[in-house]
Design an enzyme around this catalytic site. Structure first.
Site, PDB file in Angstrom:
ATOM      1  N   SER A 163      -9.655   1.273   3.001  1.00 37.33           N
ATOM      2  CA  SER A 163      -8.797   2.060   2.157  1.00 37.33           C
ATOM      3  C   SER A 163      -7.716   1.252   1.418  1.00 37.33           C
ATOM      4  CB  SER A 163      -8.119   3.151   2.979  1.00 37.33           C
ATOM      5  OG  SER A 163      -7.256   2.573   3.944  1.00 37.33           O
ATOM      6  N   LYS A 185       0.840  -1.200   0.000  1.00 37.61           N
ATOM      7  CA  LYS A 185       0.000   0.000   0.000  1.00 37.61           C
ATOM      8  C   LYS A 185       0.876   1.251   0.000  1.00 37.61           C
ATOM      9  CE  LYS A 185      -3.930   1.752   2.786  1.00 37.61           C
ATOM     10  NZ  LYS A 185      -4.687   1.525   4.041  1.00 37.61           N
ATOM     11  N   SER A 223      -9.891  -1.150   7.144  1.00 36.84           N
ATOM     12  CA  SER A 223      -9.196  -0.900   5.868  1.00 36.84           C
ATOM     13  C   SER A 223      -8.401  -2.073   5.301  1.00 36.84           C
ATOM     14  CB  SER A 223      -8.275   0.311   5.990  1.00 36.84           C
ATOM     15  OG  SER A 223      -9.012   1.490   5.825  1.00 36.84           O
TER      16      SER A 223
END
Lengths: 462, 104
Positions: free
Chosen positions: A144, A69, A168
């Site tokens: 996310s 990420k 997330s």
């Protein structure tokens, strides 16, 4: 199609020399080339390692291609947190998670898309465009860590790393039909992760199977001298929790009767039978209404965001504060408001007190049950465009995960149903007491191996 | 349930505190977003919390200190520290002026 291998298969086959690292990377590159333009998976790619795979035979992760990420600082590789404020930021240091991965022989092939600053649950609020769900591109991947879940679902990497504040990792894993493991708060270091809410942020793996998550957690967990909130609790070998019996295990089922879950209740409930078949005791459990967790999480997260994002002034790195997107502006300002004089007691302190009520509630539940299960998300992945104008979108989508997040508990989401018409998945969230990731892995692994819902076991396994 | 009403004036003040430039249109939109969000948060007031202690940290770790030693590994060189700065001058960060020039 070597890109479709699980991490475990990759490591075994590299070891037995039945596949070569070069061939593996050729297929990974092709998978990225075929899909990245359409799905918007990666924000940056490490072209050097993709072209010249690094052989790391002696190391446990053996050069396996891993996606990370874009809120983990990677030295000499742009780290933007999907925000225009940091679109030119090249860190001078490495996050502990990426350093540990590399020390174990993992290779970071690229940085994945996300909601800007991790503020969201859709990956639709990225400043660099939304990611689409590889299972069905009319739908969002969740967030996310939506990019990290999508690259796994698209087989555009072997495994990925995400971070979770409240949902997330688990929610995008659920929407993309992958496995997502959020460790106990303090189990994995936050050093070098662009901070969102420091009292709940937890990095963790997003993978194709439960076994892969266990393998990666072995390399991520542990005390870090650079993060004072990491625990000195010994790190077990999490793969020892695989292939274990569930006999006499007590499983409490949460949240099935709350409003909004009507559409998935039956499908989810049907999946619990396998636990009984394996000898576990399954029964409905009563928990504090998760709607209250929305308020607690909203206040704590906005407050911590407003202080964490105060450092972005465009002087030492990045651009000035006029470059924040709408969602970041909203969150920073609401946090500033709830922490300001006259309101801190009414909002911030109240939220921290209700957080205590959740901790007490979980403590009570764990006197009766070994683990708690519930749907990960109130439903399947949502359609593209749905977050427009919905200021509480993420909080509502993550409602079933927020209680365990604010309590710092470990949780794992794995696929537990697939809609044959849409090819979209439902996720099951499994929660255990602090530091008991092994228990979660044991339960999840048993479920995965005794049901047909893991797509890699179904479709790709020879 | 007590409703919290937020005025555009309050939003403007908060924007100043947070050092975030906002337009007139954003001021209106944010007022609406604040009110919507606080309505959800206000539900917490229906719970009994009078004798409950707040939780700020969930794992119970206390007083975690590091050795009082310089860690070269963790230190940036001057070059590294300045690498991402938008403007530098002879090895320093250049910052915007925040004190008004005095007019004679």
């Amino acid at each position: 199609m070597l890109n479709q291998l699980t991490l475990k298969q990759t490591l075994d086959q590299l070891d037995q020399k039945t596949v070569s690292l070069t061939d593996l990377y050729v297929d990974i590159k092709q998978a990225i080339l075929n899909q990245d333009k359409k799905l918007n998976l990666y924000l940056s790619l490490n072209e050097t390692v993709l072209k010249n795979p690094q052989k790391k035979k002696q190391k446990p992760l053996a050069g396996a291609p891993i996606a990370v990420k874009d809120n983990f600082c990677t030295q000499d590789m742009r780290t933007s947190a999907a925000s225009k404020v940091l679109n030119n930021f090249v860190p001078s240091y490495e996050s502990t998670v990426t350093k540990k991965l590399q020390q174990a022989g993992g290779v970071i092939i690229g940085k994945t898309n996300m909601d800007a600053w991790a503020h969201g649950s859709s990956t639709e609020t990225s400043d660099f465009g939304r990611t689409l769900n590889p299972r069905n591109s009319d739908y969002l991947p969740g967030g996310s860590s939506g990019g990290s879940a999508a690259v796994v679902a698209a087989d555009a990497c072997i495994a990925a790393i995400g971070s979770e504040t409240a949902g997330s990792i688990r929610q995008p894993a659920s929407w993309c039909g992958c496995v997502g493991l959020k460790p106990t708060y303090g189990r994995v270091s936050r050093f070098g992760v662009i901070a969102m809410a420091s009292s709940t942020d937890s990095p963790g793996p997003i993978t194709k199977t439960v076994e892969d998550a266990a393998i990666l957690l072995n390399h991520l967990a542990g005390k870090d001298p650079y993060d004072a909130t990491t625990s000195a609790q010994p790190v077990p070998d999490y793969t020892q929790a695989l292939n274990q019996p569930l006999k006499d295990l007590k499983i409490g089922v949460l949240y099935l009767d709350i409003e909004g879950l009507e559409k998935i209740k039956t499908q989810f409930k049907d999946q619990l039978q396998v636990f009984s078949d394996l000898g576990a005791k399954v029964e409905p459990a009563q928990a504090l209404d998760p709607h209250y967790a929305i308020g607690v999480y909203t206040v704590i997260q906005r407050g911590e965001v407003s202080s964490n994002l105060a450092r972005f002034d465009g002087i030492r790195y990045g651009h000035d504060r006029s470059h924040f997107g709408d969602e970041a502006k909203r969150r920073i300002m609401l946090g500033t408001f709830t922490l300001s004089k006259g309101y801190a007691d009414q909002y911030y302190n109240l939220a921290q007190k209700v957080r205590t009520l959740f901790l007490q509630n979980f403590a009570k539940l764990f006197t009766k049950y070994d683990v708690l299960v519930s749907p990960t998300s109130p439903g399947f992945a949502k359609k593209v465009g749905v977050t427009q104008g919905a200021v509480m979108f993420g909080e509502l989508e993550d409602m079933l995960l927020e209680p365990s997040s604010i309590a710092g508990l470990p949780g794992l989401s794995l696929p537990c149903y697939r809609n044959p018409k849409t090819n979209l998945y439902l996720g099951m969230n499994i929660v255990a007491p602090m530091w008991q990731e092994e228990l979660i892995i044991k339960v999840a692994d048993a479920f995965e191996k005794n049901t047909p819902w893991n797509s890699w076991r179904n479709h790709h396994e020879k | 349930m007590a409703k919290t009403t937020i005025s555009p004036h309050q939003v403007k003040h908060v924007a100043q505190l947070a050092n975030i430039p906002i337009s007139k249109k954003e001021e209106q939109e944010l007022t609406q977003a604040f009110t919507e969000t606080l309505a959800v948060v206000n539900q917490l007031k229906s719970l009994k919390t009078k004798n409950v202690q707040p939780t700020h940290q969930v794992t119970g770790l206390e007083n975690i200190l590091r050795a009082d030693k310089v860690d070269q590994e963790k230190m940036f060189t001057q070059e590294q520290a300045l690498a991402n700065a938008s403007q530098t001058h002879q090895g320093y960060f250049v910052v915007p002026r925040i004190i008004e020039k005095q007019h004679a």
